[in-house]
Design an enzyme around this catalytic site. Structure first.
Site, mmCIF file in Angstrom:
data_model
loop_
_atom_site.group_PDB
_atom_site.id
_atom_site.type_symbol
_atom_site.label_atom_id
_atom_site.label_comp_id
_atom_site.label_asym_id
_atom_site.label_seq_id
_atom_site.Cartn_x
_atom_site.Cartn_y
_atom_site.Cartn_z
ATOM 1 N N ASN A 65 0.787 -0.564 0.276
ATOM 2 C CA ASN A 65 0.006 -0.034 -0.059
ATOM 3 C C ASN A 65 1.213 0.960 0.097
ATOM 4 O OD1 ASN A 65 -2.046 2.068 0.482
ATOM 5 N ND2 ASN A 65 -2.377 1.272 2.502
ATOM 6 N N TRP A 66 1.150 1.630 -0.974
ATOM 7 C CA TRP A 66 2.164 2.775 -1.329
ATOM 8 C C TRP A 66 1.140 4.068 -0.488
ATOM 9 C CZ3 TRP A 66 4.877 3.028 -6.733
ATOM 10 C CH2 TRP A 66 5.454 1.859 -6.782
ATOM 11 N N LYS A 67 0.650 3.967 -0.311
ATOM 12 C CA LYS A 67 -0.546 5.681 -0.109
ATOM 13 C C LYS A 67 0.021 6.961 -0.492
ATOM 14 C CE LYS A 67 -0.233 3.235 4.933
ATOM 15 N NZ LYS A 67 -0.483 3.111 6.346
ATOM 16 N N HIS B 273 -9.855 0.800 4.647
ATOM 17 C CA HIS B 273 -8.082 0.730 5.065
ATOM 18 C C HIS B 273 -8.841 2.798 6.332
ATOM 19 C CE1 HIS B 273 -4.229 2.777 6.362
ATOM 20 N NE2 HIS B 273 -3.921 1.773 5.059
ATOM 21 N N GLU C 52 -6.969 4.837 7.287
ATOM 22 C CA GLU C 52 -7.031 6.396 7.564
ATOM 23 C C GLU C 52 -8.205 7.141 6.372
ATOM 24 O OE1 GLU C 52 -3.381 5.740 5.208
ATOM 25 O OE2 GLU C 52 -1.949 5.106 7.402
ATOM 26 N N GLU D 153 -6.187 -5.080 10.069
ATOM 27 C CA GLU D 153 -4.888 -4.024 10.078
ATOM 28 C C GLU D 153 -5.080 -3.149 11.904
ATOM 29 O OE1 GLU D 153 -2.986 -2.757 7.148
ATOM 30 O OE2 GLU D 153 -4.182 -0.978 6.953
ATOM 31 N N GLY E 68 1.774 2.682 10.721
ATOM 32 C CA GLY E 68 3.040 3.021 10.772
ATOM 33 C C GLY E 68 3.657 4.081 11.580
ATOM 34 N N SER F 136 2.962 -2.193 10.106
ATOM 35 C CA SER F 136 3.859 -1.962 10.447
ATOM 36 C C SER F 136 4.968 -3.122 10.341
ATOM 37 C CB SER F 136 4.783 -2.241 12.280
ATOM 38 O OG SER F 136 4.457 0.084 11.884
ATOM 39 N N GLY G 108 2.683 -1.297 4.508
ATOM 40 C CA GLY G 108 3.036 0.545 4.205
ATOM 41 C C GLY G 108 4.889 0.786 3.679
ATOM 42 N N GLY G 109 5.041 1.300 4.586
ATOM 43 C CA GLY G 109 6.363 1.255 4.538
ATOM 44 C C GLY G 109 6.754 0.584 3.760
HETATM 45 P P1 PGA Z 1 2.445 0.940 7.237
HETATM 46 O O1 PGA Z 1 0.907 0.420 6.795
HETATM 47 O O2 PGA Z 1 3.109 -0.898 6.834
HETATM 48 O O3 PGA Z 1 3.338 1.761 7.054
HETATM 49 O O4 PGA Z 1 2.422 0.567 8.808
HETATM 50 C C1 PGA Z 1 0.412 -0.006 6.949
HETATM 51 C C2 PGA Z 1 -1.096 -0.067 6.094
HETATM 52 O O5 PGA Z 1 -1.665 1.029 6.503
HETATM 53 O O6 PGA Z 1 -1.614 -0.607 4.602
#
Ligand code: PGA
Length: 252
Positions: free
Chosen positions: A9-11, A94, A96, A166, A172, A212, A233-234
């Site tokens: 997930n590149w956001k 998600h 967010e 999640e 994050g 994470s 994500g990251g």
């Molecule tokens: P993260 O994000 O790996 O940076 O914690 C995961 C996500 O939000 O899908």
């Protein structure tokens, strides 16, 4: 028996040319991967990603969509547009999106239904907030989110979707759920799917962990019996790190 699936997930990161460069690098490392691989890029990068991924083992995903067919929804993207651009997967709900853009269990359900009708594979996100885990209501929260999201689907449709568990407090933050915590809560989600759609569907549906997850902890998380993949994500923003998550079977 369930094929693992690792999704990035590149956001809101990278331009089209950066997208092309990162994916070209990634493809190098993951040609021999044993799992399904998806990258969910920003809308504007979909064309560049499509070009880079054509004919490869890496699948293309988006990070959001609207549930309406078309019309006066300024700033939104339809399933028809995503399909025309070559997208196969779409992240829905998600945390967010729930936190910053007002998405609710009901809008998640509308989007899941529309994605299924259109022929996109939804990656449906559920997860508790920190205060919810601390007050011991994690199981209730993820159960309700799962029930509402899947309410209108058939067992056959549910087999084909992906759920991503999640925990919001782990996204994050560098805080990962322990292998056991992630496994246990995913087990709760699978149980809910079983109650609603039967044991076969529960055994067939793939449920990822996200929060994470990275090249260091993927090995341990993926050894848990309930965890069928990761939403990353990251660590998906770096080709080498992401490829190591894809190769989770190799001990770090
Ligand atoms: P993260 O994000 O790996 O940076 O914690 C995961 C996500 O939000 O899908």
């Amino acid at each position: 028996m369930r094929k693992p699936i690792i999704a990035g997930n590149w956001k809101m990161n990278y331009t089209p040319s950066e997208t092309h460069a990162l994916l070209t690098q990634l493809l190098h490392f993951v040609q021999d991967a044993l799992c399904d691989i998806v990258v969910c890029v920003p809308f504007l990068n979909i064309a560049a990603a499509k070009q880079a991924l054509e004919g490869t083992n890496v699948h293309l995903g988006a990070q959001n969509m609207h549930w309406a067919e078309k019309g006066a929804y300024t700033g939104e993207i339809s399933t028809e547009m995503l399909l025309a651009a070559g997208v196969e997967y779409v992240i829905i709900g998600h945390s967010e999106r729930r936190q910053y853009f007002g998405e609710t269990d009901d809008t998640v359900r509308l989007k899941v239904n529309k994605a299924m009708d259109a022929g996109l594979i939804p990656i449906v996100c559920v997860g508790e907030r920190k205060e919810e885990r601390l007050s011991g209501i994690t199981d209730e929260i993820v159960s309700i989110q799962t029930k509402v999201a899947l309410r209108d689907l058939t067992a056959e449709q549910v087999q084909g979707i992906i759920i991503a568990y999640e925990p919001v407090w782990a996204i994050g933050t560098g805080l990962t759920a322990t292998d056991e915590q992630a496994n246990e809560t995913i087990g709760v989600i699978r149980k809910v799917v079983g109650e609603l759609f039967g044991a076969e569907t529960a055994q067939g549906i793939r449920i990822q962990y996200g929060g994470s997850m990275n090249e260091r902890n993927a090995y341990g998380l993926m050894r848990q019996p309930e965890i069928d993949g990761g939403l990353i994500g990251g660590a998906s923003l770096d080709a080498e790190k992401f490829s190591k998550v894809v190769h989770f079977e190799r001990e770090p």
